[in-house]
Every structure is written in C-alpha cells, then in structure tokens.
Design a protein around this motif. Structure first.
Motif, PDB file in Angstrom:
ATOM      1  N   VAL A 160       0.833  -1.199   0.000  1.00  0.00           N
ATOM      2  CA  VAL A 160       0.000   0.000   0.000  1.00  0.00           C
ATOM      3  C   VAL A 160       0.869   1.250   0.000  1.00  0.00           C
ATOM      4  O   VAL A 160       0.621   2.193  -0.775  1.00  0.00           O
ATOM      5  N   GLN A 161       1.894   1.280   0.844  1.00  0.00           N
ATOM      6  CA  GLN A 161       2.783   2.437   0.893  1.00  0.00           C
ATOM      7  C   GLN A 161       3.513   2.628  -0.441  1.00  0.00           C
ATOM      8  O   GLN A 161       3.686   3.765  -0.900  1.00  0.00           O
ATOM      9  N   SER A 162       3.922   1.527  -1.057  1.00  0.00           N
ATOM     10  CA  SER A 162       4.634   1.621  -2.334  1.00  0.00           C
ATOM     11  C   SER A 162       3.725   2.176  -3.426  1.00  0.00           C
ATOM     12  O   SER A 162       4.122   3.078  -4.186  1.00  0.00           O
ATOM     13  N   LEU A 163       2.503   1.666  -3.513  1.00  0.00           N
ATOM     14  CA  LEU A 163       1.570   2.136  -4.535  1.00  0.00           C
ATOM     15  C   LEU A 163       1.154   3.578  -4.281  1.00  0.00           C
ATOM     16  O   LEU A 163       1.009   4.369  -5.227  1.00  0.00           O
ATOM     17  N   THR A 164       0.962   3.934  -3.016  1.00  0.00           N
ATOM     18  CA  THR A 164       0.598   5.311  -2.692  1.00  0.00           C
ATOM     19  C   THR A 164       1.722   6.268  -3.061  1.00  0.00           C
ATOM     20  O   THR A 164       1.480   7.342  -3.634  1.00  0.00           O
ATOM     21  N   LEU A 165       2.949   5.881  -2.736  1.00  0.00           N
ATOM     22  CA  LEU A 165       4.091   6.720  -3.104  1.00  0.00           C
ATOM     23  C   LEU A 165       4.203   6.856  -4.610  1.00  0.00           C
ATOM     24  O   LEU A 165       4.496   7.941  -5.134  1.00  0.00           O
ATOM     25  N   LEU A 166       3.955   5.771  -5.330  1.00  0.00           N
ATOM     26  CA  LEU A 166       4.026   5.815  -6.792  1.00  0.00           C
ATOM     27  C   LEU A 166       2.979   6.767  -7.354  1.00  0.00           C
ATOM     28  O   LEU A 166       3.262   7.536  -8.286  1.00  0.00           O
ATOM     29  N   CYS A 167       1.768   6.749  -6.781  1.00  0.00           N
ATOM     30  CA  CYS A 167       0.715   7.651  -7.253  1.00  0.00           C
ATOM     31  C   CYS A 167       1.056   9.107  -6.964  1.00  0.00           C
ATOM     32  O   CYS A 167       0.809   9.993  -7.799  1.00  0.00           O
ATOM     33  N   ALA A 168       1.618   9.367  -5.783  1.00  0.00           N
ATOM     34  CA  ALA A 168       1.959  10.740  -5.417  1.00  0.00           C
ATOM     35  C   ALA A 168       3.240  11.212  -6.088  1.00  0.00           C
ATOM     36  O   ALA A 168       3.508  12.428  -6.121  1.00  0.00           O
ATOM     37  N   LEU A 169       4.022  10.267  -6.633  1.00  0.00           N
ATOM     38  CA  LEU A 169       5.294  10.641  -7.250  1.00  0.00           C
ATOM     39  C   LEU A 169       5.086  11.418  -8.552  1.00  0.00           C
ATOM     40  O   LEU A 169       5.873  12.317  -8.869  1.00  0.00           O
ATOM     41  N   PHE A 170       4.036  11.092  -9.276  1.00  0.00           N
ATOM     42  CA  PHE A 170       3.788  11.766 -10.557  1.00  0.00           C
ATOM     43  C   PHE A 170       3.538  13.267 -10.379  1.00  0.00           C
ATOM     44  O   PHE A 170       4.174  14.085 -11.062  1.00  0.00           O
ATOM     45  N   PRO A 171       2.647  13.696  -9.480  1.00  0.00           N
ATOM     46  CA  PRO A 171       2.517  15.143  -9.264  1.00  0.00           C
ATOM     47  C   PRO A 171       3.792  15.784  -8.717  1.00  0.00           C
ATOM     48  O   PRO A 171       4.114  16.919  -9.079  1.00  0.00           O
ATOM     49  N   GLY A 172       4.519  15.042  -7.854  1.00  0.00           N
ATOM     50  CA  GLY A 172       5.753  15.596  -7.320  1.00  0.00           C
ATOM     51  C   GLY A 172       6.777  15.867  -8.403  1.00  0.00           C
ATOM     52  O   GLY A 172       7.395  16.945  -8.452  1.00  0.00           O
ATOM     53  N   LEU A 173       6.961  14.895  -9.297  1.00  0.00           N
ATOM     54  CA  LEU A 173       7.907  15.081 -10.395  1.00  0.00           C
ATOM     55  C   LEU A 173       7.411  16.111 -11.400  1.00  0.00           C
ATOM     56  O   LEU A 173       8.208  16.848 -11.992  1.00  0.00           O
ATOM     57  N   ALA A 174       6.088  16.169 -11.602  1.00  0.00           N
ATOM     58  CA  ALA A 174       5.539  17.151 -12.541  1.00  0.00           C
ATOM     59  C   ALA A 174       5.810  18.571 -12.057  1.00  0.00           C
ATOM     60  O   ALA A 174       6.148  19.459 -12.855  1.00  0.00           O
ATOM     61  N   GLY A 175       5.674  18.810 -10.747  1.00  0.00           N
ATOM     62  CA  GLY A 175       5.987  20.131 -10.213  1.00  0.00           C
ATOM     63  C   GLY A 175       7.452  20.491 -10.390  1.00  0.00           C
ATOM     64  O   GLY A 175       7.788  21.631 -10.741  1.00  0.00           O
ATOM     65  N   LEU A 176       8.345  19.522 -10.153  1.00  0.00           N
ATOM     66  CA  LEU A 176       9.776  19.767 -10.364  1.00  0.00           C
ATOM     67  C   LEU A 176      10.086  19.993 -11.841  1.00  0.00           C
ATOM     68  O   LEU A 176      10.969  20.796 -12.182  1.00  0.00           O
ATOM     69  N   LEU A 177       9.363  19.290 -12.714  1.00  0.00           N
ATOM     70  CA  LEU A 177       9.576  19.471 -14.151  1.00  0.00           C
ATOM     71  C   LEU A 177       9.218  20.885 -14.584  1.00  0.00           C
ATOM     72  O   LEU A 177       9.908  21.482 -15.431  1.00  0.00           O
ATOM     73  N   VAL A 178       8.157  21.437 -14.019  1.00  0.00           N
ATOM     74  CA  VAL A 178       7.788  22.818 -14.340  1.00  0.00           C
ATOM     75  C   VAL A 178       8.915  23.773 -13.969  1.00  0.00           C
ATOM     76  O   VAL A 178       9.296  24.657 -14.751  1.00  0.00           O
ATOM     77  N   LEU A 179       9.494  23.580 -12.770  1.00  0.00           N
ATOM     78  CA  LEU A 179      10.597  24.441 -12.351  1.00  0.00           C
ATOM     79  C   LEU A 179      11.822  24.265 -13.240  1.00  0.00           C
ATOM     80  O   LEU A 179      12.508  25.242 -13.565  1.00  0.00           O
ATOM     81  N   ALA A 180      12.101  23.014 -13.639  1.00  0.00           N
ATOM     82  CA  ALA A 180      13.260  22.772 -14.501  1.00  0.00           C
ATOM     83  C   ALA A 180      13.079  23.405 -15.872  1.00  0.00           C
ATOM     84  O   ALA A 180      14.019  23.984 -16.432  1.00  0.00           O
TER      85      ALA A 180
END
Length: 351
Positions: A160-180
């Motif tokens: 559950v923790q792994s899947l939840t982290l994977l789901c939340a990882l996409f918005p996290g990386l998307a925000g960093l991509l905007v800054l990059a």
C-alpha cells in the motif's frame, strides 16, 4: 415521512472533533502498545537508518579528506577554489545509493506504524464490545501480541505504501519538471528572477503557484489513500482493493477527511520542526567530536552538522506518527460505519 442520508455536511462537522477525541481516548487507554510500537520504530530508524548514513560517510571518507586537502592547498597558494569541485560527482553517486535505502526504511516503518495502530483500534473495539463481561473481553495488548496480530498484514501494508508513493510521485515530479523547464528558459515570457530583475506576474503564476497546485494534488492523493492500511487490517483485503475502498470512503466525506488530514499533517509538521530545533544541540556536540577525530576537517564536519538535526527529527518522528495512525484508524471506522448505514438507510422517500 422522509428519511435522511446519514452522510451530510452537518454530520461531518459534528463528527470531526469526535474522531480526534476518540483517537485521543484510545491512545490514552492503550498508550503502552501505541508508544511501544513507536519506540520500536525509533530504535529501528536509529539502528538501520543510522547504519546507512554511517556507511555513506565511510564510503565518502576519502572524498571529504581530499576536499579538505585541496582547499588547504588552494589557501596556501592564495588561489580561489570551489568546495567539493572535484569530489561532487562521487558524493552524488553515494547520495543516489543512500536516499533510496533511507526511503525504503521509512516506508517499512510507516507500514508497521499504521498497521500496529489499526490493530490497536480493533483491539479497543473488541474490549468495548465485550463490555463488563471480563470472561469475553480480550486481554491487555502487549507488544508481543501486537506484533503477532500485525505481522500477517505487514506485506500488504508495505505494498500500500509503495503504490501510494508511486501515485503521489507523478505530481511531485511534474511540479519539479515545471521548475526545470522554467530554469532552462523553455517557457516563453517566463524568466527566472535575479537580484536585478524581480519576479514578474507570469513567473509568480507559472513558477510559483502552478508547482504548488500540482504538489497539492499529490497531497490529496496521499490523503485519499491514507485509510488503506487500516482497511487491510479490518477486511484482510489485497493492497489494491484496500486502496480502492479508501478512495471510496474518503469520497463520501471530503471536507471531514480533509480537516482530519490537515490537522494530522499540521501536528506532524510542528513536531518535526521542534525536533529539528532540538537536534541542533546534538549537531553542535557531534560537530565538535567530528572535528576532533578528523583533524579539524570542516568539510565532513559541515555535512554532519547539516544533516544531524534532520536525522534526529526523523528518528523521533514515530512518536507523533503513532497517534496519527490511531486517528486514521478511527476515521476509517467512522466512514465505514456511515457507509454501512447509508446502505441500510439510503435516504430515499419512504411511503
């Protein structure tokens, strides 16, 4: 006469404080297993996490010593120098090995804490249901019994923790991509501000507000899946089924769930800030010890002083994560009970 749905906005407002009050009551009555599980997590974080960090320092020891020698040579020759200029690539490689290991340890400990608190809430409900009948009431929940009841659920809780982290990882990386993308100048009309050029309205909207909105979406996903571990404990369902059930339950009371999660997040954030401040005192003595053992090597000492307060806060953070797990388990029970009442009394007009 017309029936009414049990899941209403006013009901959410009345139930919000009761969930917190109920979790505090359970935490107080069962403080030994609640904080005992937290102390076990603290000990594991100290031993395993501390071992990983110590291994990272050992692997980087030569790089830190070389950085110190290079700086001393530059100072002797009155040359300018950049800290870790020749050692940076090696330190980054070590960091890329250490961070995933620390994240793995954190996920395991969070899975343990959430599972243990869900088991404690179930145990508290069993004692309440038994009432005054001492023969039918379950005994005191010791740490050994808590481990025995939690162990069958730990694998699914980790998934559950792994899947939840994977789901939340996409918005996290998307925000960093905007800054990059903005930093590389690929967004027309949006320029990163400098000392002489202040931030424009476009940059504030795209470079500040847009990443925050994207990261907030990740926090929403985390909150919608936060009940999955407690659902797994009570229903013995698979990780994906528990996450689907968590998504369904939290959808029925969005404001109620958001308020509980904001309160829990604020408590964790405040506690982390206080613990990190207390960690600065540990960092001071750790820095003095490192200076004495490395011949006044400020390069390795500086890194140790920076990470020590954060490490102290993370090691002690399970002490507040455990009561937060009780809150989530009580919230699951409340929302699950409402969903069951809604099926029995759907609120349709009764002739």
């Amino acid at each position: 006469m017309t029936g009414s749905s049990p899941v209403t906005g006013s009901d959410d407002r009345r139930a919000g404080p009761s969930v917190v009050a109920e979790s505090l009551r359970i935490t107080g009555h069962h403080r030994r297993p609640v904080f005992g599980s937290a102390f076990l997590a603290c000990a594991a974080a100290l031993l395993v996490g501390g071992g990983i960090v110590a291994g990272a320092f050992a692997a980087s020891w030569g790089l830190f010593l070389e950085a110190g020698r290079a700086a001393e040579r530059s100072i002797d020759y009155e040359d300018s120098y950049v800290a870790y200029s020749d050692q940076w690539d090696g330190l980054v490689k070590v960091a890329f090995c250490v961070y995933p290991l620390l994240l793995l340890v954190a996920m395991v400990l969070i899975a343990w804490l959430l599972t243990a608190q869900a088991v404690i809430v179930v145990h508290a409900r069993e004692r309440t249901a038994a009432g005054t009948d001492s023969r039918g009431a379950p005994g005191t929940l010791t740490l050994r019994a808590l481990w025995r009841r939690s162990r069958p659920h730990l694998g699914a809780a980790f998934r559950v923790q792994s899947l939840t982290l994977l789901c939340a990882l996409f918005p996290g990386l998307a925000g960093l991509l905007v800054l990059a993308v903005i930093d590389m100048g690929m967004v027309p009309g949006v320029v990163w501000p400098t000392y002489h050029d202040p931030a424009t309205l476009r940059f504030i909207l795209v470079g500040r507000m847009l990443p925050v909105v994207i990261w907030a979406l990740g926090l929403v996903l985390l909150s919608r899946f936060a009940l999955a571990t407690a659902i797994r404990v009570t229903d013995s369902s698979s990780a994906t089924a528990a996450m689907r059930r968590s998504w369904t339950l939290t959808r029925t009371a969005r404001l109620h769930t958001a308020a509980i999660h904001l309160l829990s997040t604020a408590a964790v954030a405040v506690t982390f800030t206080v613990l990190r401040w207390l960690g600065t005192f540990v960092a001071h003595w750790a820095g003095l010890l490192m200076l004495a053992t490395t011949g006044n090597n400020v390069w390795v000492t500086g890194v140790l002083v920076v990470i020590t307060p954060i490490a102290v806060a993370l090691v002690l953070l399970p002490l507040v994560l455990a009561p937060t797990g009780v809150v989530l388990a009580c919230l699951r029970e409340r929302l699950d009970g409402r969903a069951g009442r809604a099926l029995v009394s759907p609120g349709a007009p009764i002739g």
